[in-house]
Design a protein around this motif. Sequence first.
Motif, short mmCIF file in Angstrom:
data_model
loop_
_atom_site.label_atom_id
_atom_site.label_comp_id
_atom_site.label_asym_id
_atom_site.label_seq_id
_atom_site.Cartn_x
_atom_site.Cartn_y
_atom_site.Cartn_z
N ASN A 45 -1.20 4.48 0.87
CA ASN A 45 -1.74 3.93 1.96
C ASN A 45 -0.45 3.48 3.19
OD1 ASN A 45 -4.25 4.15 1.31
ND2 ASN A 45 -4.10 2.51 0.00
N GLY A 81 0.75 -1.32 -0.12
CA GLY A 81 0.07 0.21 0.07
C GLY A 81 0.61 1.40 -0.01
N GLY A 135 -4.58 -0.70 -2.59
CA GLY A 135 -4.90 0.92 -2.37
C GLY A 135 -5.69 1.20 -3.86
#
Length: 364
Positions: A172, A168, A327
């Motif tokens: 993220n 991620g 993500g």
Amino acid sequence: MKLSKARLALIIGAAGLLLLVAVVVSPLLLMSMPSFLSSGGTSVDCNDQAQVEEVSDSAASDIPAEYLELYKEYGKKIGVQWNILAAVGKRETDHGRSTLPGVQSGTNAAGAAGPMQFLISTWGGKARIATSSTVNGYASDGDGDGVADIYNPADAILGAAKMLKRNGAPENVRQALFVYNRAWWYVDQVEEIARRYAKSGDVKVPPQASEECDEPLVEAAPSDLVAKILQFALAQRGKPYLWGGTGPDAFDCSGVIYAAYKAAGLKIPRTTFTQWPFGVKVLEGEEQPGDLVFFNAGPGTSPDSPGHVGLVVSKGKMLEARCRLCGPIKVTSYQARGNRVGFTRPLQNPDVLEQIKKLQNPTL
């Protein structure tokens, strides 16, 4: 209760003695994660890369020079925040200076080893692996000596960067850190260290994630047709991945490309497996915006039948819908991927050339 800085430092220092485990979270567990997972960072514009890479005085005095260069080099190469990488190294082993078991040799009680504390199983099954071997893990050869050594800082830091990217980062980054060590207190502590290490005092998202970069990409397109393809594709950024999705609310990797070409008035095959043989093969280095880049990734795939595809938007960059846990749709680097198998140009397919003629002269 609000903790004083001194007390917080004491707690973090004491917690540093714990034996840490780098774990891969199961898909079921990740499915149950709260929906508020986000980067915790701030977007930057297209010209702000230098600021992202600036090092604070705290970082310069705390991080050994060799480690600092490795964090910066592999953070940039893989596409994750260098200060997040450095903060993981600090939190795990104080940049390799810890004398606890498993740092210089062997493993700790949980089976983790090396300066970035990988589980042997997530590294690839053993601590040292020849790069000529087939590896199912994050084993990496950062120093190019032919061996992926879990105790070698260059190898371990490169492997950690790949693991964070896979899960991620950079957008993220909290999710990626949670996968690295499944505890929210750990995520909070790493982010706090990362903020101290950056001169800006923040955890920033690299500029390729910024929408302000779209206009130069479209303007640099080799033709108006490619500009239309890029415009549509870039507008889908931020939407979620959905297997089999062709929009308008979610897409899979080939679906967003299929939809982008469709938005420009062109029809190409729908799936990755059929898009791969469709376009004319392009030599690496000769790819251009609008081309497709393919990867040997996913179940049932091989170098001759790649299972993942991205849309080239500029040299070294692609738009991709990667996976549900990776993500949202975003612009990433394809140069950092080790499983890349090749490029194709759908616009040179004979059927597409006929479609282009009809677009240019509808009376044909």
